[in-house]
Design an enzyme around this catalytic site. Structure first.
Site, mmCIF file in Angstrom:
data_model
loop_
_atom_site.group_PDB
_atom_site.id
_atom_site.type_symbol
_atom_site.label_atom_id
_atom_site.label_comp_id
_atom_site.label_asym_id
_atom_site.label_seq_id
_atom_site.Cartn_x
_atom_site.Cartn_y
_atom_site.Cartn_z
ATOM 1 N N ASN A 46 -46.518 26.163 -59.915
ATOM 2 C CA ASN A 46 -46.848 26.758 -58.495
ATOM 3 C C ASN A 46 -45.922 27.880 -58.384
ATOM 4 O O ASN A 46 -46.395 28.977 -57.553
ATOM 5 C CB ASN A 46 -46.322 25.765 -57.441
ATOM 6 N N GLY A 81 -40.800 19.707 -61.258
ATOM 7 C CA GLY A 81 -41.920 18.891 -61.094
ATOM 8 C C GLY A 81 -42.233 17.670 -60.345
ATOM 9 O O GLY A 81 -41.357 17.643 -59.109
ATOM 10 N N CYS A 111 -42.488 22.928 -52.962
ATOM 11 C CA CYS A 111 -41.801 21.769 -52.723
ATOM 12 C C CYS A 111 -41.366 21.770 -51.326
ATOM 13 O O CYS A 111 -41.110 20.606 -50.754
ATOM 14 C CB CYS A 111 -40.638 21.694 -53.639
ATOM 15 N N GLU A 165 -45.882 13.549 -50.362
ATOM 16 C CA GLU A 165 -46.042 15.157 -50.709
ATOM 17 C C GLU A 165 -47.410 15.478 -50.806
ATOM 18 O O GLU A 165 -47.950 15.089 -51.607
ATOM 19 C CB GLU A 165 -45.196 15.490 -51.901
ATOM 20 N N GLU A 188 -35.465 19.012 -60.102
ATOM 21 C CA GLU A 188 -35.781 19.797 -58.804
ATOM 22 C C GLU A 188 -37.236 19.575 -58.577
ATOM 23 O O GLU A 188 -38.112 19.746 -59.030
ATOM 24 C CB GLU A 188 -35.901 21.305 -58.897
ATOM 25 N N LEU A 189 -37.076 18.169 -57.615
ATOM 26 C CA LEU A 189 -38.582 17.455 -57.412
ATOM 27 C C LEU A 189 -39.184 18.024 -56.112
ATOM 28 O O LEU A 189 -38.810 19.188 -55.674
ATOM 29 C CB LEU A 189 -38.260 16.016 -57.451
#
Length: 479
Positions: free
Chosen positions: A155, A230, A284, A378, A250-251
């Site tokens: 992204n 991801g 995110c 999400e 980093e989600l």
């Protein structure tokens, strides 16, 4: 249109043939724009060996030289800004407005990493705080961990690579990079630029592939730190197989923005529209749940609808487009399924809700069920939901009732209320009088719960990509 090639880069050489390859297809036009050469298991092994063997050499490069190389890379990227932005738009379907901004941020990230290369600071610790240490003194130093595995998403395919490779090299580490399969072309172009800037040939290796390629890297004991951006499913898999090594995650999130009754509704609606649908919501921290005080729900809903309908949907390469497409048609199909589920469960469709190939029109839902996917999971797509609340404590409770905790936004003119909300929300960052979707690249970025472990931002990433080494000097006892 010339066909571009995404290639693995292993032990100082580009892999050009003799491997399986797959076409790279533009999600917006459906045209084949390139070819991606996939790494074999042997390629991954060779890349790991090369990166591992390079650790001491990269660590020995003086900080000022690493800083110069990173700043040279930033300068080269500045000169190539338009070309890189167009390639991201072509490969991902992200509007040119957004990709030009991403390149600018990537330049800044490389510059910041170069600056931080000169700030690997330690401290001096007198021993006489302890009776046994009267004649001792200690000094601490930041030293590289060794080998960083950087696994990046589609992204923000340029800036998120820079957020891993930049700090890793600034700290004196070697890197093995596995970019997202959907955006391997832009990763290849960045790697060429880094080498042109002066990155040593073995400072970075890059392998291209899917899940199995990533798993081979994650399992390997030669890797010291895994830096992954991801989803939760993939992160759980990483944690299960990584073994004894540091994992930085980093989600995602289902970010909340609260609009209180005293808020500037025009500002709030305009910002929610702009930051809820940039990159088709594939962020995110994209605005997803908008908790609005019940007294202003009708007015805010109308204002938000007006702002959303102003957004221009079209070719990502067109400079006027605000919304392009999702990463592929499967992603668009999934978003449409979630919209359909929410309306069947009682949500009111205010606008949008239509699909054109990989494009989904910006969609606003009113009062969806708390159990619907658009609220509790999400979205990672162009959907925002307006959810009424009666008291600020209710808005806080509903925001916190999530398995995620990345960022949140709040619109209010009451300072005491802003402080209360900011300290009560279970998230990594709170933006007051802004939406959840705001990040500067030198700030600590990350979340809690299923939103991750650790913080990004060059200064903060370097803390996790270095170790504290202590050297003790014991002085002779005075005679």
């Amino acid at each position: 249109m010339s066909i571009k090639i995404a290639q693995p880069y292993i032990n100082g050489e580009w892999i050009t043939s003799g491997r399986e390859s797959v076409p790279v297809i533009s999600p917006y036009s459906g045209e084949t724009i390139g070819e991606q050469i996939l790494a074999t298991n042997d390629d991954v092994e060779n890349a790991l060996a090369s990166a591992f063997n390079a650790k001491k050499q990269i660590a020995s490069i003086p900080s000022h030289q690493r800083a110069q190389i990173l700043k040279k890379a930033a300068s080269l990227l500045e000169n190539e800004k338009e070309r890189f932005a167009k390639l991201i738009s072509l490969e991902l379907g992200k509007p040119l407005k957004n990709t030009l901004d991403e390149v600018s941020r990537s330049i800044e990230t490389l510059e910041l990493s170069g600056e931080e290369a000169k700030r690997l600071l330690g401290e001096t610790l007198p021993g006489d705080a302890s009776e046994r240490g009267t004649q001792a003194i200690a000094s601490t130093f930041r030293v590289p961990v060794g080998l960083i595995a950087a696994i990046t998403p589609f992204n923000a395919p340029l800036n998120l690579v820079c957020h891993k490779v930049g700090p890793a090299f600034a700290a004196g580490n070697s890197v093995i990079l596995k970019p997202a399969p959907q955006t391997a072309l832009i990763a290849t172009e960045l790697l060429k630029l880094l080498l042109e800037a002066g990155f040593p040939e073995n400072a970075i290796n890059m392998v291209l592939g899917g899940v199995e390629t990533g798993q081979q890297i994650v399992k390997d004991d030669r890797v010291n730190v895994i830096s992954f951006t991801g989803g939760v499913v993939a992160s759980n898999n990483i944690c299960a197989i990584a073994g004894m090594k540091k994992v930085l995650l980093e989600l995602g999130g289902n970010a909340s923005t609260i609009v209180h009754e005293d808020a500037d509704l025009n500002r709030a609606a305009a910002m929610c529209a702009r930051t809820g649908f940039s990159n088709s919501g594939q962020s995110c921290i994209s605005v997803q749940r908008i908790y609005v005080h019940q007294s202003v729900v009708p007015k805010f809903t109308e204002l938000l609808k007006e702002e959303v309908l102003k957004l221009k949907i079209g070719d990502p390469l067109h400079p006027d487009s605000d919304v392009g497409c999702l990463v592929d048609k499967n992603a668009a199909n999934r978003v449409m399924e979630w919209i359909d589920e929410s309306t069947k469960m009682g949500a009111e469709l205010i606008c949008g809700g239509k699909q054109h190939g990989a494009t989904v029109e910006p969609t606003v839902l009113l009062n969806p069920s708390k159990q619907s996917k658009v609220v509790c999971q999400e979205v990672f797509g162009p959907i925002v939901s307006i959810i009424p609340y009666e008291t600020i404590d209710e808005a806080i409770k509903e925001t916190n009732d999530s398995s995620f905790g990345l960022q949140a936004g709040l619109f209010t003119n009451q300072m005491d209320l802003a402080c209360k909300v900011a300290h009560s929300l279970e998230v990594g960052g709170v933006v007051i009088n802004g939406t959840s979707n705001f990040r500067l690249d030198h700030w600590p970025y990350g979340g809690i719960k299923n939103s991750g472990i650790g913080r990004e931002g060059p200064r903060y990433a370097i803390e996790d990509m270095t170790e504290t080494k202590m050297i003790v000097l014991q002085l002779p006892v005075n005679q």
